[in-house]
Design a protein around this motif. Structure first.
Motif, PDB file in Angstrom:
ATOM      1  N   VAL A 131       0.797  -0.618   2.595  1.00  0.00           N
ATOM      2  CA  VAL A 131       1.864   0.323   2.244  1.00  0.00           C
ATOM      3  C   VAL A 131       2.915  -0.421   1.436  1.00  0.00           C
ATOM      4  O   VAL A 131       3.412  -1.471   1.868  1.00  0.00           O
ATOM      5  CB  VAL A 131       2.506   0.932   3.505  1.00  0.00           C
ATOM      6  N   GLN A 132       3.221   0.096   0.255  1.00  0.00           N
ATOM      7  CA  GLN A 132       4.278  -0.468  -0.587  1.00  0.00           C
ATOM      8  C   GLN A 132       5.428   0.526  -0.639  1.00  0.00           C
ATOM      9  O   GLN A 132       5.227   1.704  -0.942  1.00  0.00           O
ATOM     10  CB  GLN A 132       3.740  -0.718  -2.004  1.00  0.00           C
ATOM     11  N   ALA A 193       2.496   3.366   7.772  1.00  0.00           N
ATOM     12  CA  ALA A 193       2.765   1.956   8.099  1.00  0.00           C
ATOM     13  C   ALA A 193       2.081   1.563   9.406  1.00  0.00           C
ATOM     14  O   ALA A 193       1.609   0.431   9.562  1.00  0.00           O
ATOM     15  CB  ALA A 193       4.266   1.713   8.186  1.00  0.00           C
ATOM     16  N   ILE A 199       2.546  -4.498   4.790  1.00  0.00           N
ATOM     17  CA  ILE A 199       3.683  -3.704   4.315  1.00  0.00           C
ATOM     18  C   ILE A 199       4.416  -4.547   3.268  1.00  0.00           C
ATOM     19  O   ILE A 199       4.663  -5.734   3.496  1.00  0.00           O
ATOM     20  CB  ILE A 199       4.704  -3.443   5.461  1.00  0.00           C
ATOM     21  N   ASN A 201       7.948  -4.525   0.944  1.00  0.00           N
ATOM     22  CA  ASN A 201       9.197  -3.881   0.534  1.00  0.00           C
ATOM     23  C   ASN A 201       9.532  -4.270  -0.896  1.00  0.00           C
ATOM     24  O   ASN A 201       9.740  -5.439  -1.200  1.00  0.00           O
ATOM     25  CB  ASN A 201      10.365  -4.293   1.432  1.00  0.00           C
ATOM     26  N   VAL A 215      11.597   0.865   6.535  1.00  0.00           N
ATOM     27  CA  VAL A 215      10.585   1.509   7.384  1.00  0.00           C
ATOM     28  C   VAL A 215      10.881   1.097   8.828  1.00  0.00           C
ATOM     29  O   VAL A 215      11.462   0.038   9.073  1.00  0.00           O
ATOM     30  CB  VAL A 215       9.158   1.080   6.938  1.00  0.00           C
ATOM     31  N   THR A 217      10.252  -0.589  11.950  1.00  0.00           N
ATOM     32  CA  THR A 217       9.358  -1.716  12.255  1.00  0.00           C
ATOM     33  C   THR A 217       8.718  -1.598  13.639  1.00  0.00           C
ATOM     34  O   THR A 217       7.823  -2.382  13.955  1.00  0.00           O
ATOM     35  CB  THR A 217      10.115  -3.064  12.169  1.00  0.00           C
ATOM     36  N   PHE A 220       4.954  -1.479  13.652  1.00  0.00           N
ATOM     37  CA  PHE A 220       4.119  -2.629  13.275  1.00  0.00           C
ATOM     38  C   PHE A 220       3.435  -3.214  14.510  1.00  0.00           C
ATOM     39  O   PHE A 220       4.031  -3.283  15.586  1.00  0.00           O
ATOM     40  CB  PHE A 220       4.945  -3.780  12.663  1.00  0.00           C
ATOM     41  N   THR A 224       0.137  -7.012  11.781  1.00  0.00           N
ATOM     42  CA  THR A 224       0.622  -6.505  10.493  1.00  0.00           C
ATOM     43  C   THR A 224       1.277  -7.652   9.716  1.00  0.00           C
ATOM     44  O   THR A 224       2.045  -8.412  10.295  1.00  0.00           O
ATOM     45  CB  THR A 224       1.698  -5.409  10.716  1.00  0.00           C
ATOM     46  N   VAL A 226       3.884  -8.707   6.538  1.00  0.00           N
ATOM     47  CA  VAL A 226       5.033  -8.050   5.903  1.00  0.00           C
ATOM     48  C   VAL A 226       5.559  -8.924   4.775  1.00  0.00           C
ATOM     49  O   VAL A 226       5.843 -10.109   4.976  1.00  0.00           O
ATOM     50  CB  VAL A 226       6.161  -7.814   6.938  1.00  0.00           C
TER      51      VAL A 226
END
Ligand code: NAD
Length: 286
Positions: A131-132, A193, A199, A201, A215, A217, A220, A224, A226
């Motif tokens: 997910v961006q 997410a 993920i 950002n 998002v 968190t 998560f 995950t 990040v």
């Protein structure tokens, strides 16, 4: 061989940029005297200056290269003699090499910079579903870099949903590895997410002026990973919360340092020393 380098960064509000010192220090370390100036359109001296004027002046005055940042990364493309295919595909140029006779060639080292940072910091991370968040200037470079890194499903969210849709469509159209990119609304973000492996950002959230996380968190898992493109501060709230959950993390310094490393090579023909560039970058404090 290059005996000296005259470089600059054209953009708006760039007085605190760390890029000039990275290039000047690296040039000196290669015994290439290097001057790197910020050409900041917010300074009174440049009031009402156009990008065309600034680029023409740089070429005429013998600059060897330029970095280009907000708000000119797309606009500059139409002013160049040649554009590297990757930069043309992304429709964004952040590096201009000024060659013999003043011939200008545009490149995008934000893309290669994010990829290099990812490979160094998140080697082996799962890439089936990512997910961006954020599809603006940095987000476009990140999205294309993620596609080149082989992400299977790339899910893009932005408060401006049309931007997310536009980026997803551009990636699908041009991805050579068949990345399935699609846009989602912010109301779908937490759910996406929760089931993603990674993920990223690419919004300004996490900077002092934009506190918080983009998002929730709490969705998560510890598996995950990040990544954040924000580099001031280096540890954003998103990364601090991810760290507390035991997630693998990548801060924004990887992209910032690696875009400069790749630009230095384009400007000078020399390979920059990654450790030295990183130390210069970090010498500004986090
Ligand atoms: P931008 O304004 O071009 O794009 C930001 C995008 O994020 C916009 O499309 C906006 O709609 C979206 N957005 C903002 N808040 C959001 C939210 N809460 N949820 C979803 N979408 C949201 O900005 P930019 O130039 O892309 O910069 C973004 C950040 O990236 C800045 O903090 C900048 O400093 C950083 N950056 C880092 C590097 C690096 O090398 N590490 C390079 C460029 C930019």
């Amino acid at each position: 061989m290059t005996s000296s380098l005259l470089l600059g960064l054209i953009g708006d509000g760039i007085s605190a940029s760390r890029t000039p010192r990275m290039h000047e220090n690296e040039g000196a370390a290669h015994s290439i005297p290097t001057i790197y100036r910020t050409i900041d359109i917010s300074s009174p001296r440049l009031a009402e200056a156009t990008l065309t004027e600034l680029l023409t002046a740089a070429v005429r005055l013998g600059f060897d290269g330029l970095n280009i940042t907000h708000p000119f990364k797309q606009q500059v493309i139409g002013l160049l003699d040649e554009v590297d295919p990757v930069a043309a595909r992304i429709n964004s140029v952040n590096t201009v090499v000024i060659g013999d006779g003043g011939r200008t060639t545009g490149y995008n080292t934000d893309v290669t910079g994010f990829s290099a940072g990812f490979r160094a910091g998140l080697d082996g991370a799962a890439t089936e579903a990512v997910v961006q968040i954020g599809a603006g200037g940095a987000g476009r470079a990140v999205g294309f870099a993620l596609a080149e890194l082989g992400i299977g499903d790339l899910i893009i969210a932005d408060t401006d949903v049309r931007r997310a849709e536009g980026l997803a469509a551009d990636i699908v159209e041009t991805s050579s590895v068949g990345t399935r990119a699609r846009a989602i609304g912010l109301d779908e973000l937490d759910g996406a997410a929760a089931s993603a492996q990674g993920i990223v950002n690419a919004t300004p959230m996490g900077m002092k002026a934009y506190p918080g996380t983009p998002v929730d968190t709490s969705v998560f898992g510890s598996e995950t990973w990040v990544a954040d493109v924000v580099y001031f501060p280096l540890e954003t709230q998103l990364l601090a919360e991810a760290r507390a959950k035991g997630c693998r993390m990548l801060d924004g310094s990887g992209m910032a340092v690696n875009q400069a490393i790749d630009a230095f090579e384009l400007f000078s023909g020399r390979k920059a020393n990654p450790q030295r560039m990183r130390e210069t970058f970090l010498s500004f404090g986090a």
